[in-house]
Each structure stands twice: as structure tokens, then as C-alpha cells.
Scaffold this motif. Structure first.
Motif, PDB file in Angstrom:
ATOM      1  N   ALA A 109       0.701  -1.278   0.024  1.00  0.00           N
ATOM      2  CA  ALA A 109       0.039   0.044  -0.038  1.00  0.00           C
ATOM      3  C   ALA A 109       0.913   1.241   0.074  1.00  0.00           C
ATOM      4  O   ALA A 109       1.916   1.199   0.703  1.00  0.00           O
ATOM      5  N   VAL A 110       0.465   2.298  -0.921  1.00  0.00           N
ATOM      6  CA  VAL A 110       0.969   3.694  -0.765  1.00  0.00           C
ATOM      7  C   VAL A 110       0.290   4.595  -0.531  1.00  0.00           C
ATOM      8  O   VAL A 110      -0.788   4.840  -1.323  1.00  0.00           O
ATOM      9  N   LEU A 111       0.374   5.312   0.323  1.00  0.00           N
ATOM     10  CA  LEU A 111      -0.399   6.536   0.715  1.00  0.00           C
ATOM     11  C   LEU A 111       0.123   7.744   0.065  1.00  0.00           C
ATOM     12  O   LEU A 111       1.209   8.058   0.296  1.00  0.00           O
ATOM     13  N   MET A 112      -0.856   8.323  -1.151  1.00  0.00           N
ATOM     14  CA  MET A 112      -0.306   9.281  -1.916  1.00  0.00           C
ATOM     15  C   MET A 112      -1.212  10.634  -1.577  1.00  0.00           C
ATOM     16  O   MET A 112      -2.530  10.433  -1.425  1.00  0.00           O
ATOM     17  N   ARG A 113      -0.557  11.791  -1.176  1.00  0.00           N
ATOM     18  CA  ARG A 113      -1.197  12.999  -1.039  1.00  0.00           C
ATOM     19  C   ARG A 113      -1.208  13.863  -2.142  1.00  0.00           C
ATOM     20  O   ARG A 113       0.099  14.346  -2.482  1.00  0.00           O
ATOM     21  N   GLY A 114      -2.255  13.852  -3.214  1.00  0.00           N
ATOM     22  CA  GLY A 114      -2.233  14.675  -4.442  1.00  0.00           C
ATOM     23  C   GLY A 114      -3.657  15.193  -4.779  1.00  0.00           C
ATOM     24  O   GLY A 114      -4.346  14.631  -4.103  1.00  0.00           O
TER      25      GLY A 114
END
Length: 298
Positions: free
Chosen positions: A192-197
Motif C-alpha cells: 500500500a502506498v499513501l499518496m497526497r495529491g
């Protein structure tokens, strides 16, 4: 990873010479000199790192090779298998799952969250890895003038930074197993990769996951994939803003002319990653069906 298992600085010096002097076809001795090694030790070191010889590696970095990759086309999500491979033989099983933060969380910039981080080594040099709740929140390759904490704060300005290499190390070792011969250890099925965009950025980053390892796509192809064929420039900006290197494979996007173009973590590192992945793909094909490719290790 206190003892770096990867010889990236020496490899990078040789690859730079291999690329800049491509027309002259540098000799093994010339490349070894760039790496400050004897030809014998350089050949062994490079082959352990890449899985192929320097000569073969150089073929993956030519303009003709890149153009052929783009002409092959259909490298995005429409292609589920390659060369008839399926199941355990698949060359590309998506093992990364992107989770975007909510609009409210985006505005808060990580307020109230603990961002654990550590610095580790990889086949492409040292990197800082940040994790929130066991999910990858940042992967940034480092140069001598980088300050890891500044990079983490730029991506997650309100999060609380916690130096925790022991806690984060298992993630680092899943991404870059500490093995030789091109890093052939099995990867996790899902990470899992948590992305803020923004919504647009998340759409572009998701599209990048559909480019299989060892393949290339153009900015135009990515724009078409997300249903916005005229947004090539905006796609390029979103790709350049990717905060998670390697896992979100922005390095696999090149110009439609076949030129590799820029990379947030340096064009030399992009060339190294692309050549390394092309070698892994060819090795996987050979392993699956001996004789499928000829001359792979010339």
C-alpha cells in the motif's frame, strides 16, 4: 542496511560513460576505468548488479531500442499478459496499491499523523523511505545535498516525523531485496502506498502502475490512458511531482521521440533503472522459456 550491498556509485559512473560515448562503443577497459576497477572485477560486479553484461546493458539505453518500445505500444492496462505468460510466470503482477488521502486530509497535510522514516540503500543509491500506518508515504532517492527531513516535510508538512529505521526496514527490504544478480527475489503481492495529491495527480500516478516492468510509455500515451489526450503537459507536471520513486514508476515514461527525458532523481539514475528493469524482463523471459530470446547475454 548499514553495509550497502549495492555498488551503485561505481555502476553509475560506468553507465554515464556508456551513454555519453555510445557512438564510440566504449570498451570494457574504459568502463572499468570509470568505475576505478580492473576489467575483470568490473565485469563481474556489473553483471552481478544488472544480470547482463555491460555491452548488453548498453543496448537497452539506445534511442532505437526506446523507439521500438514505444512502437510496440499497448503496454498499458489493456495488456494483462506478455508473451503468453500467466500465473507465477507473469512478468508484471501489480503489487502496489495507491490509496489517496481525502480532500480534508490533503488540506491538513498530515496533521496528527506519525511519519516514521529511515534511510536505506538500493541498487540505485541511498533513499529515504517514509511510512504512515505501515503504508509507504514517500520514497526519495538521495544526493549529497539532500536533507531527508526536509523532503519528508515538503511532502507531509504537518506530520510528526519519527526516526524509526528498524520499524521501516521491512518495507525497504520488500521494495529492494538485498540480493545480487539483478534483485531477483520475490516481491510482496500487495504494497500500500499513501499518496497526497490532487485528483488529477492520483489519476496519472495510477496510470503509471499499468506500465509493466521493462516497458516504456510516452507522456502522450499516459494522457490518452486517463482520457485526457490533450493534457500532455499537465501529465508531465504530475509525473514530475511523484513523491514515491520506483514504486510509482514515473521512470518508465519517456518522450515520444524516444529520448528518455528528465527525472526527478536525475537522468543518470533513470537510465540505470530502465536498463536494470529491461535486463530483469529479458532474464524472466529466458527463465520461463529457454531459447525464447537469443544473444541475451552477449
Amino acid at each position: 542496511m548499514n553495509t550497502p550491498p549495492y555498488p551503485y556509485p561505481q555502476i553509475a559512473a560506468a553507465i554515464e560513460h556508456l551513454v555519453t560515448q555510445q557512438q564510440a562503443q566504449p570498451t570494457l577497459a574504459e568502463l572499468a576505468e570509470r568505475a576505478n576497477l580492473s576489467p575483470f572485477h568490473f565485469q563481474r560486479l556489473f553483471t552481478e548488479w544488472a544480470g547482463v553484461s555491460p555491452k548488453k546493458f548498453g543496448q537497452y539505453l539506445t534511442l532505437d531500442y526506446a523507439k521500438q518500445q514505444l512502437r510496440n505500444g499497448a503496454v498499458l492496462s489493456a495488456v494483462a499478459d506478455e508473451a503468453g505468460l500467466s500465473g507465477a510466470g507473469r512478468l508484471h503482477d501489480p503489487f502496489v496499491r495507491i490509496e489517496g488521502v481525502t480532500p480534508g486530509q490533503f488540506k491538513q497535510g498530515g496533521r496528527g499523523l506519525l511519519l516514521h522514516y529511515g534511510v536505506f540503500d538500493s541498487p540505485f543509491g541511498p533513499f529515504v523511505l517514509g511510512s504512515i500506518g505501515g503504508k509507504v508515504a514517500l520514497l526519495h532517492f538521495l544526493t549529497d545535498d539532500n536533507v531527508p527531513e526536509a523532503l519528508l516535510t515538503q511532502a507531509w508538512p504537518k506530520a510528526t516525523l519519527v526516526w524509526a529505521p528498524t520499524l521501516v526496514r521491512p518495507l525497504a527490504e520488500q521494495i529492494f531485496p538485498s540480493v545480487g544478480a539483478g534483485g531477483t527475489s520475490d516481491r510482496p503481492r500487495r504494497l500500500a502506498v499513501l499518496m497526497r495529491g490532487t485528483a488529477f495527480q492520483l489519476k496519472v500516478w495510477e496510470a503509471l502502475l499499468s506500465i509493466p516492468e521493462g516497458h516504456l510509455a510516452s507522456y502522450d500515451q499516459i494522457a490518452a490512458t486517463i482520457g485526457q489526450p490533450t493534457a500532455t503537459r499537465a501529465v508531465g507536471t504530475a509525473i514530475g511531482a511523484n513523491p514515491v520513486g520506483y514504486l510509482i514508476p514515473c521512470h518508465r515514461v519517456i518522450k515520444k521521440t524516444g529520448l528518455f527525458g528528465g527525472y526527478r532523481w536525475g537522468s543518470g539514475r533513470k537510465q540505470a533503472i530502465l536498463g536494470w528493469e529491461a535486463a530483469r524482463r529479458e532474464t524472466a523471459l529466458l527463465t520461463h522459456e529457454p531459447g525464447l530470446l537469443t544473444g541475451a547475454f552477449d
